[in-house]
Design a protein around this motif. Structure first.
Motif, PDB file in Angstrom:
ATOM      1  N   GLY A  87      35.280  30.284  26.789  1.00 21.64           N
ATOM      2  CA  GLY A  87      34.420  31.455  26.610  1.00 21.64           C
ATOM      3  C   GLY A  87      33.641  31.331  25.311  1.00 21.64           C
ATOM      4  N   THR A  88      32.501  31.949  25.268  1.00 22.76           N
ATOM      5  CA  THR A  88      31.667  31.807  24.075  1.00 22.76           C
ATOM      6  C   THR A  88      31.225  33.148  23.513  1.00 22.76           C
ATOM      7  OG1 THR A  88      29.820  31.584  25.582  1.00 22.76           O
ATOM      8  CG2 THR A  88      30.681  29.546  24.644  1.00 22.76           C
ATOM      9  N   SER A  89      31.341  34.193  24.320  1.00 24.94           N
ATOM     10  CA  SER A  89      30.778  35.478  23.898  1.00 24.94           C
ATOM     11  C   SER A  89      31.887  36.474  23.597  1.00 24.94           C
ATOM     12  CB  SER A  89      29.894  36.023  25.022  1.00 24.94           C
ATOM     13  OG  SER A  89      29.649  37.387  24.812  1.00 24.94           O
ATOM     14  N   PRO A  90      31.727  37.242  22.514  1.00 22.17           N
ATOM     15  CA  PRO A  90      32.711  38.296  22.241  1.00 22.17           C
ATOM     16  C   PRO A  90      32.568  39.503  23.166  1.00 22.17           C
ATOM     17  CG  PRO A  90      31.052  38.202  20.496  1.00 22.17           C
ATOM     18  CD  PRO A  90      30.722  37.097  21.456  1.00 22.17           C
ATOM     19  N   ASP A  91      31.582  39.467  24.054  1.00 24.66           N
ATOM     20  CA  ASP A  91      31.416  40.554  25.021  1.00 24.66           C
ATOM     21  C   ASP A  91      32.593  40.509  26.010  1.00 24.66           C
ATOM     22  OD1 ASP A  91      30.750  42.294  27.005  1.00 24.66           O
ATOM     23  OD2 ASP A  91      28.761  41.460  27.395  1.00 24.66           O
ATOM     24  N   PRO A  92      33.418  41.556  26.065  1.00 27.52           N
ATOM     25  CA  PRO A  92      34.589  41.524  26.951  1.00 27.52           C
ATOM     26  C   PRO A  92      34.224  41.310  28.427  1.00 27.52           C
ATOM     27  CG  PRO A  92      34.596  43.515  25.587  1.00 27.52           C
ATOM     28  CD  PRO A  92      33.317  42.803  25.287  1.00 27.52           C
ATOM     29  N   ALA A  93      32.987  41.656  28.808  1.00 26.51           N
ATOM     30  CA  ALA A  93      32.568  41.443  30.198  1.00 26.51           C
ATOM     31  C   ALA A  93      32.606  39.956  30.553  1.00 26.51           C
ATOM     32  CB  ALA A  93      31.161  41.995  30.415  1.00 26.51           C
ATOM     33  N   GLU A  94      32.375  39.116  29.567  1.00 25.40           N
ATOM     34  CA  GLU A  94      32.421  37.673  29.812  1.00 25.40           C
ATOM     35  C   GLU A  94      33.865  37.230  30.100  1.00 25.40           C
ATOM     36  OE1 GLU A  94      32.015  33.390  27.932  1.00 25.40           O
ATOM     37  OE2 GLU A  94      33.516  34.919  27.669  1.00 25.40           O
ATOM     38  N   GLN A  95      34.829  37.876  29.433  1.00 21.52           N
ATOM     39  CA  GLN A  95      36.237  37.541  29.718  1.00 21.52           C
ATOM     40  C   GLN A  95      36.639  38.054  31.106  1.00 21.52           C
ATOM     41  OE1 GLN A  95      39.229  39.038  26.967  1.00 21.52           O
ATOM     42  NE2 GLN A  95      40.656  37.396  27.508  1.00 21.52           N
ATOM     43  N   VAL A  96      36.086  39.181  31.495  1.00 17.25           N
ATOM     44  CA  VAL A  96      36.317  39.688  32.858  1.00 17.25           C
ATOM     45  C   VAL A  96      35.845  38.632  33.862  1.00 17.25           C
ATOM     46  CG1 VAL A  96      35.629  41.429  34.567  1.00 17.25           C
ATOM     47  CG2 VAL A  96      36.186  42.132  32.223  1.00 17.25           C
ATOM     48  N   ALA A  97      34.682  38.035  33.618  1.00 18.91           N
ATOM     49  CA  ALA A  97      34.145  37.010  34.523  1.00 18.91           C
ATOM     50  C   ALA A  97      35.063  35.780  34.538  1.00 18.91           C
ATOM     51  CB  ALA A  97      32.730  36.618  34.093  1.00 18.91           C
ATOM     52  N   ARG A  98      35.620  35.448  33.376  1.00 19.71           N
ATOM     53  CA  ARG A  98      36.538  34.291  33.352  1.00 19.71           C
ATOM     54  C   ARG A  98      37.833  34.606  34.108  1.00 19.71           C
ATOM     55  NH1 ARG A  98      37.959  33.310  28.086  1.00 19.71           N
ATOM     56  NH2 ARG A  98      36.627  34.898  27.163  1.00 19.71           N
ATOM     57  N   MET A  99      38.292  35.845  34.042  1.00 19.11           N
ATOM     58  CA  MET A  99      39.460  36.248  34.843  1.00 19.11           C
ATOM     59  C   MET A  99      39.138  36.132  36.336  1.00 19.11           C
ATOM     60  SD  MET A  99      42.368  37.039  33.436  1.00 19.11           S
ATOM     61  CE  MET A  99      43.226  38.204  34.489  1.00 19.11           C
ATOM     62  N   ASP A 100      37.941  36.590  36.713  1.00 22.28           N
ATOM     63  CA  ASP A 100      37.530  36.492  38.125  1.00 22.28           C
ATOM     64  C   ASP A 100      37.535  35.031  38.587  1.00 22.28           C
ATOM     65  OD1 ASP A 100      37.215  39.197  38.349  1.00 22.28           O
ATOM     66  OD2 ASP A 100      35.028  39.190  38.134  1.00 22.28           O
ATOM     67  N   ALA A 101      37.078  34.148  37.702  1.00 18.16           N
ATOM     68  CA  ALA A 101      37.025  32.719  38.062  1.00 18.16           C
ATOM     69  C   ALA A 101      38.441  32.164  38.267  1.00 18.16           C
ATOM     70  CB  ALA A 101      36.281  31.936  36.978  1.00 18.16           C
ATOM     71  N   LEU A 102      39.384  32.606  37.451  1.00 24.96           N
ATOM     72  CA  LEU A 102      40.773  32.128  37.607  1.00 24.96           C
ATOM     73  C   LEU A 102      41.370  32.640  38.918  1.00 24.96           C
ATOM     74  CD1 LEU A 102      42.216  32.525  33.986  1.00 24.96           C
ATOM     75  CD2 LEU A 102      41.452  30.425  35.121  1.00 24.96           C
ATOM     76  N   ILE A 103      41.056  33.876  39.249  1.00 23.41           N
ATOM     77  CA  ILE A 103      41.562  34.438  40.519  1.00 23.41           C
ATOM     78  C   ILE A 103      40.952  33.670  41.686  1.00 23.41           C
ATOM     79  CG2 ILE A 103      41.560  36.508  41.986  1.00 23.41           C
ATOM     80  CD1 ILE A 103      41.595  38.142  39.270  1.00 23.41           C
ATOM     81  N   ALA A 104      39.643  33.397  41.595  1.00 24.47           N
ATOM     82  CA  ALA A 104      38.968  32.648  42.663  1.00 24.47           C
ATOM     83  C   ALA A 104      39.520  31.228  42.771  1.00 24.47           C
ATOM     84  CB  ALA A 104      37.464  32.617  42.406  1.00 24.47           C
ATOM     85  N   ALA A 105      39.958  30.666  41.658  1.00 22.42           N
ATOM     86  CA  ALA A 105      40.511  29.295  41.657  1.00 22.42           C
ATOM     87  C   ALA A 105      41.941  29.268  42.213  1.00 22.42           C
ATOM     88  CB  ALA A 105      40.490  28.712  40.247  1.00 22.42           C
ATOM     89  N   LYS A 106      42.482  30.469  42.536  1.00 23.79           N
ATOM     90  CA  LYS A 106      43.837  30.598  43.116  1.00 23.79           C
ATOM     91  C   LYS A 106      44.901  29.870  42.270  1.00 23.79           C
ATOM     92  CE  LYS A 106      42.645  31.411  47.985  1.00 23.79           C
ATOM     93  NZ  LYS A 106      41.284  31.859  47.877  1.00 23.79           N
ATOM     94  N   VAL A 107      44.873  30.124  40.978  1.00 23.80           N
ATOM     95  CA  VAL A 107      45.915  29.545  40.122  1.00 23.80           C
ATOM     96  C   VAL A 107      47.260  30.180  40.474  1.00 23.80           C
ATOM     97  CG1 VAL A 107      44.337  28.982  38.210  1.00 23.80           C
ATOM     98  CG2 VAL A 107      45.411  31.244  38.301  1.00 23.80           C
ATOM     99  N   ASP A 108      48.349  29.500  40.094  1.00 28.79           N
ATOM    100  CA  ASP A 108      49.686  30.049  40.384  1.00 28.79           C
ATOM    101  C   ASP A 108      50.017  31.227  39.476  1.00 28.79           C
ATOM    102  OD1 ASP A 108      50.464  28.118  42.360  1.00 28.79           O
ATOM    103  OD2 ASP A 108      50.659  26.650  40.735  1.00 28.79           O
ATOM    104  N   ALA A 109      49.555  31.163  38.231  1.00 26.68           N
ATOM    105  CA  ALA A 109      49.858  32.233  37.266  1.00 26.68           C
ATOM    106  C   ALA A 109      48.751  32.255  36.221  1.00 26.68           C
ATOM    107  CB  ALA A 109      51.201  31.987  36.590  1.00 26.68           C
ATOM    108  N   ILE A 110      48.584  33.425  35.616  1.00 22.70           N
ATOM    109  CA  ILE A 110      47.541  33.582  34.592  1.00 22.70           C
ATOM    110  C   ILE A 110      48.175  34.048  33.285  1.00 22.70           C
ATOM    111  CG2 ILE A 110      45.537  34.963  33.875  1.00 22.70           C
ATOM    112  CD1 ILE A 110      44.656  35.076  36.795  1.00 22.70           C
ATOM    113  N   PHE A 111      47.730  33.432  32.189  1.00 27.15           N
ATOM    114  CA  PHE A 111      48.032  33.933  30.849  1.00 27.15           C
ATOM    115  C   PHE A 111      46.733  34.496  30.299  1.00 27.15           C
ATOM    116  CE2 PHE A 111      51.077  30.645  31.735  1.00 27.15           C
ATOM    117  CZ  PHE A 111      52.272  31.200  31.312  1.00 27.15           C
ATOM    118  N   MET A 112      46.791  35.703  29.752  1.00 28.22           N
ATOM    119  CA  MET A 112      45.570  36.290  29.211  1.00 28.22           C
ATOM    120  C   MET A 112      45.824  36.929  27.852  1.00 28.22           C
ATOM    121  SD  MET A 112      42.809  39.163  30.475  1.00 28.22           S
ATOM    122  CE  MET A 112      43.943  40.425  30.917  1.00 28.22           C
TER     123      MET A 112
END
Ligand code: AHR
Length: 342
Positions: A87-112
């Motif tokens: 991530g590069t932006s302190p805008d929390p919306a960008e972290q929301v998008a990165r969470m969405d990408a992890l969910i779409a990637a069907k990871v086994d578990a997420i650390f946030m």
């Protein structure tokens, strides 16, 4: 590490195989996603895992670097596949998008490590609905939206309030309860900024001679702390202590004080939090004794984070909250800690 309430993984029966979301106020699950978990998803025991790490963002500074490295190194050491976008932006919306990408990637578990307690809370619920167990590291989410033991497995972090208490107790002892203090707070709305202030302010409030002349946010940022120090010291010339919520801001404080011909550590005592190598060196004679005390905030979460995840996969009881126990470093203890510093 200390533990609070315990959670045991629930059975697969609580994960419903549905085509629609369950209408509990969370964002709708992707329409093409089949499984919708209505309770905490279990984690299958496997030889290896594909895990995702949604870091705050690429915040500059040794604390965040050490935190990221600990997570990535530990995943590698255990032979896990790590899905990580800094991530590069302190805008929390960008972290929301990165969470969405992890969910779409069907990871086994997420650390946030959520940057904003409120904005990121629905992402935790969304991961749970997608049957991905989430573990919070470093920062909390709004638990009225994302609930421990239901939406996420465990929250692993320092006790930020206790860090503020430790800083205040050291200062009361050192000054005999007489100090004119400027407080530089961390990011507005973040759990460490809120709790470090609460713990410190409440502890010094019991001592009449401990006065806070000014308290404002410098966003955990060295440059902002530099600017704030110049202005606030001008406005409050009687200041003799600056309490800064992290080491990065303390470095900005030191630069500003020196430019104003004040001696950091002597004319103005510096109370800091983190435990970075540079800050610890500043406590020692060779580093100029510019910082008086640093309360530790340990960034090395990797081992305990993955141990917790593996315990959960095995069906063992996992604490809802894992607290790092932090230490205090001053001229008497800094040298011994230095080899561990980052
Ligand atoms: O959440 C931990 C804090 O975040 C650390 O004290 C700080 O350096 C970072 O910005």
């Amino acid at each position: 590490m200390t533990v609070s309430k315990l959670i045991r993984p629930i059975g697969l029966s609580l994960c419903s195989l549905l085509l629609v979301a369950c209408g509990d106020g969370a964002e709708d699950a992707d329409k093409d996603q089949q499984a919708v978990c209505t309770e905490l998803p279990p984690l299958a025991e496997k030889d290896t895992y594909k895990v995702g790490f949604a870091q705050l963002y690429e915040e500059k500074g040794p604390w965040r670097d050490a935190n990221t490295a600990s997570m990535l190194d530990e995943a590698e050491a255990r032979g896990y596949e790590m899905v990580f976008d800094p991530g590069t932006s302190p805008d929390p919306a960008e972290q929301v998008a990165r969470m969405d990408a992890l969910i779409a990637a069907k990871v086994d578990a997420i650390f946030m490590a959520p940057h904003d307690e409120t904005v990121l809370a629905p992402s935790v619920v969304k991961a749970r609905r997608a049957c991905i167990p989430t573990f919070l590291v470093d920062r909390a989410v709004d638990d009225r939206v994302a609930k421990p033991g239901k939406d996420y497995v465990s929250y692993l972090a320092s006790d930020f309030r206790q860090e503020g208490v430790l800083a205040a107790e050291w200062l009361i002892k050192d000054t005999g309860g007489e100090a004119n203090i400027i407080e530089l707070e961390g990011t507005v709305g973040s759990s460490p900024a809120i709790l470090r202030k609460e713990g410190f302010d409440e502890t010094i409030a019991e001592h009449e001679g401990m006065k806070i002349l000014a308290s404002e946010s410098a966003d955990f940022n060295e440059d902002q702390a530099y600017e704030a120090t110049k202005r606030l010291v001008e406005e409050h010339p009687s200041v003799n202590v600056i309490y800064s919520h992290n080491d990065g801001m303390s470095f900005g404080v030191i630069t500003a004080l020196e430019e104003m011909d004040l001696v950091p550590g002597v004319d103005v005592k510096i109370v800091s939090i983190d435990g970075t190598r540079k800050a610890i060196e500043y406590i020692l004679p060779d580093g100029g004794e510019k910082i008086n005390v640093v309360v530790e905030c340990n960034p090395k979460f990797g081992p305990i984070a993955f141990d917790t995840m593996e315990a959960y996969a095995k069906g063992e009881e996992v604490p809802l909250r894992v607290n790092n126990v932090d230490r205090v470093f001053d001229k008497d203890s800094a040298q011994a800690y230095l080899p561990e510093a980052y």
